[in-house]
Design a protein around this motif. Structure first.
Motif, PDB file in Angstrom:
ATOM      1  N   ILE A 131       1.011   4.605  17.677  1.00  0.00           N
ATOM      2  CA  ILE A 131       1.909   4.297  16.566  1.00  0.00           C
ATOM      3  C   ILE A 131       1.122   3.799  15.352  1.00  0.00           C
ATOM      4  O   ILE A 131       1.344   4.239  14.224  1.00  0.00           O
ATOM      5  CB  ILE A 131       2.974   3.262  16.992  1.00  0.00           C
ATOM      6  N   VAL A 132       0.174   2.897  15.587  1.00  0.00           N
ATOM      7  CA  VAL A 132      -0.603   2.326  14.479  1.00  0.00           C
ATOM      8  C   VAL A 132      -1.506   3.373  13.841  1.00  0.00           C
ATOM      9  O   VAL A 132      -1.533   3.507  12.610  1.00  0.00           O
ATOM     10  CB  VAL A 132      -1.418   1.100  14.953  1.00  0.00           C
ATOM     11  N   ILE A 133      -2.234   4.135  14.643  1.00  0.00           N
ATOM     12  CA  ILE A 133      -3.152   5.152  14.092  1.00  0.00           C
ATOM     13  C   ILE A 133      -2.375   6.210  13.320  1.00  0.00           C
ATOM     14  O   ILE A 133      -2.781   6.623  12.228  1.00  0.00           O
ATOM     15  CB  ILE A 133      -4.016   5.781  15.202  1.00  0.00           C
ATOM     16  N   ASN A 134      -1.247   6.649  13.864  1.00  0.00           N
ATOM     17  CA  ASN A 134      -0.429   7.631  13.140  1.00  0.00           C
ATOM     18  C   ASN A 134       0.035   7.078  11.801  1.00  0.00           C
ATOM     19  O   ASN A 134       0.098   7.807  10.805  1.00  0.00           O
ATOM     20  CB  ASN A 134       0.765   8.075  13.986  1.00  0.00           C
ATOM     21  N   LYS A 135       0.362   5.791  11.754  1.00  0.00           N
ATOM     22  CA  LYS A 135       0.775   5.182  10.489  1.00  0.00           C
ATOM     23  C   LYS A 135      -0.394   5.135   9.512  1.00  0.00           C
ATOM     24  O   LYS A 135      -0.222   5.402   8.323  1.00  0.00           O
ATOM     25  CB  LYS A 135       1.339   3.779  10.733  1.00  0.00           C
TER      26      LYS A 135
ATOM     27  N   LEU B  10       0.843  -1.197   0.000  1.00  0.00           N
ATOM     28  CA  LEU B  10       0.000   0.000   0.000  1.00  0.00           C
ATOM     29  C   LEU B  10       0.877   1.246   0.000  1.00  0.00           C
ATOM     30  O   LEU B  10       1.858   1.329   0.743  1.00  0.00           O
ATOM     31  CB  LEU B  10      -0.901  -0.010   1.240  1.00  0.00           C
ATOM     32  N   LYS B  11       0.543   2.197  -0.848  1.00  0.00           N
ATOM     33  CA  LYS B  11       1.299   3.445  -0.927  1.00  0.00           C
ATOM     34  C   LYS B  11       0.647   4.516  -0.054  1.00  0.00           C
ATOM     35  O   LYS B  11      -0.566   4.509   0.170  1.00  0.00           O
ATOM     36  CB  LYS B  11       1.363   3.938  -2.364  1.00  0.00           C
ATOM     37  N   GLU B  12       1.462   5.436   0.426  1.00  0.00           N
ATOM     38  CA  GLU B  12       0.955   6.542   1.235  1.00  0.00           C
ATOM     39  C   GLU B  12       0.033   7.436   0.410  1.00  0.00           C
ATOM     40  O   GLU B  12       0.167   7.538  -0.809  1.00  0.00           O
ATOM     41  CB  GLU B  12       2.117   7.352   1.815  1.00  0.00           C
ATOM     42  N   ASN B  13      -0.908   8.076   1.104  1.00  0.00           N
ATOM     43  CA  ASN B  13      -1.859   9.019   0.504  1.00  0.00           C
ATOM     44  C   ASN B  13      -2.739   8.387  -0.571  1.00  0.00           C
ATOM     45  O   ASN B  13      -3.073   9.035  -1.564  1.00  0.00           O
ATOM     46  CB  ASN B  13      -1.121  10.234  -0.084  1.00  0.00           C
ATOM     47  N   THR B  14      -3.138   7.125  -0.382  1.00  0.00           N
ATOM     48  CA  THR B  14      -3.961   6.452  -1.386  1.00  0.00           C
ATOM     49  C   THR B  14      -5.310   5.966  -0.861  1.00  0.00           C
ATOM     50  O   THR B  14      -6.171   5.589  -1.652  1.00  0.00           O
ATOM     51  CB  THR B  14      -3.225   5.230  -1.972  1.00  0.00           C
ATOM     52  N   VAL B  15      -5.515   5.974   0.456  1.00  0.00           N
ATOM     53  CA  VAL B  15      -6.724   5.399   1.047  1.00  0.00           C
ATOM     54  C   VAL B  15      -7.757   6.491   1.326  1.00  0.00           C
ATOM     55  O   VAL B  15      -7.444   7.540   1.895  1.00  0.00           O
ATOM     56  CB  VAL B  15      -6.392   4.631   2.352  1.00  0.00           C
ATOM     57  N   ASP B  16      -8.987   6.223   0.922  1.00  0.00           N
ATOM     58  CA  ASP B  16     -10.086   7.154   1.177  1.00  0.00           C
ATOM     59  C   ASP B  16     -10.701   6.933   2.558  1.00  0.00           C
ATOM     60  O   ASP B  16     -11.063   7.890   3.241  1.00  0.00           O
ATOM     61  CB  ASP B  16     -11.176   6.991   0.113  1.00  0.00           C
ATOM     62  N   LYS B  17     -10.840   5.653   2.935  1.00  0.00           N
ATOM     63  CA  LYS B  17     -11.476   5.332   4.218  1.00  0.00           C
ATOM     64  C   LYS B  17     -10.835   4.101   4.843  1.00  0.00           C
ATOM     65  O   LYS B  17     -10.601   3.112   4.157  1.00  0.00           O
ATOM     66  CB  LYS B  17     -12.967   5.033   4.028  1.00  0.00           C
TER      67      LYS B  17
ATOM     68  N   THR C  41      -0.835   8.155   7.501  1.00  0.00           N
ATOM     69  CA  THR C  41       0.077   8.372   6.373  1.00  0.00           C
ATOM     70  C   THR C  41      -0.464   7.751   5.082  1.00  0.00           C
ATOM     71  O   THR C  41      -0.104   8.183   3.996  1.00  0.00           O
ATOM     72  CB  THR C  41       1.497   7.815   6.635  1.00  0.00           C
ATOM     73  N   TYR C  42      -1.315   6.751   5.214  1.00  0.00           N
ATOM     74  CA  TYR C  42      -1.910   6.111   4.039  1.00  0.00           C
ATOM     75  C   TYR C  42      -3.157   6.834   3.540  1.00  0.00           C
ATOM     76  O   TYR C  42      -3.581   6.625   2.413  1.00  0.00           O
ATOM     77  CB  TYR C  42      -2.267   4.653   4.342  1.00  0.00           C
ATOM     78  N   LEU C  43      -3.729   7.687   4.390  1.00  0.00           N
ATOM     79  CA  LEU C  43      -4.953   8.392   4.003  1.00  0.00           C
ATOM     80  C   LEU C  43      -4.696   9.512   3.008  1.00  0.00           C
ATOM     81  O   LEU C  43      -3.675  10.204   3.082  1.00  0.00           O
ATOM     82  CB  LEU C  43      -5.614   9.026   5.230  1.00  0.00           C
ATOM     83  N   LYS C  44      -5.659   9.704   2.127  1.00  0.00           N
ATOM     84  CA  LYS C  44      -5.649  10.890   1.285  1.00  0.00           C
ATOM     85  C   LYS C  44      -5.954  12.090   2.181  1.00  0.00           C
ATOM     86  O   LYS C  44      -6.424  11.933   3.311  1.00  0.00           O
ATOM     87  CB  LYS C  44      -6.722  10.783   0.202  1.00  0.00           C
TER      88      LYS C  44
END
Length: 93
Positions: free
Chosen positions: A63-67, A41-48, A70-73
């Motif tokens: 740590i997990v939520i912050n990560k 999975l690439k960063e800035n690619t997830v809508d939800k 990074t994947y969210l748009k």
């Protein structure tokens, strides 16, 4: 639109891709706990992101939520649904 049910196992929310800590063949994505990353999975690619009864299984929530962020748009969302307080101990891992 990319929607991921994080911690979904074999039972994802309808219309969502699966992501969990196992490498089961039915999963779309694997969350590597040791490296705190979602493989493939690439960063800035997830809508939800949808997390249903997952938080109480996570050792270091911050740590997990912050990560996941990074994947969210930029306008993406994380929806968290957790067990009720009176059931927490029976669901705690």
């Amino acid at each position: 639109m990319l929607k991921i049910d994080f911690g979904s196992g074999y039972n994802p929310k309808e219309g969502y891709k699966t992501c969990d800590i196992t490498k089961a063949p039915y999963l779309n994505y694997y969350y590597d706990v040791s490296n705190n990353e979602i493989i493939g999975l690439k960063e800035n690619t997830v809508d939800k992101f949808h997390l249903r009864n997952v938080i109480h299984h996570i050792k270091d929530i911050d740590i997990v939520i912050n990560k996941l962020y990074t994947y969210l748009k930029m306008d993406g969302t994380i929806k968290i649904i957790e067990c009720r307080k009176e059931y927490y101990k029976s669901n705690f891992f």
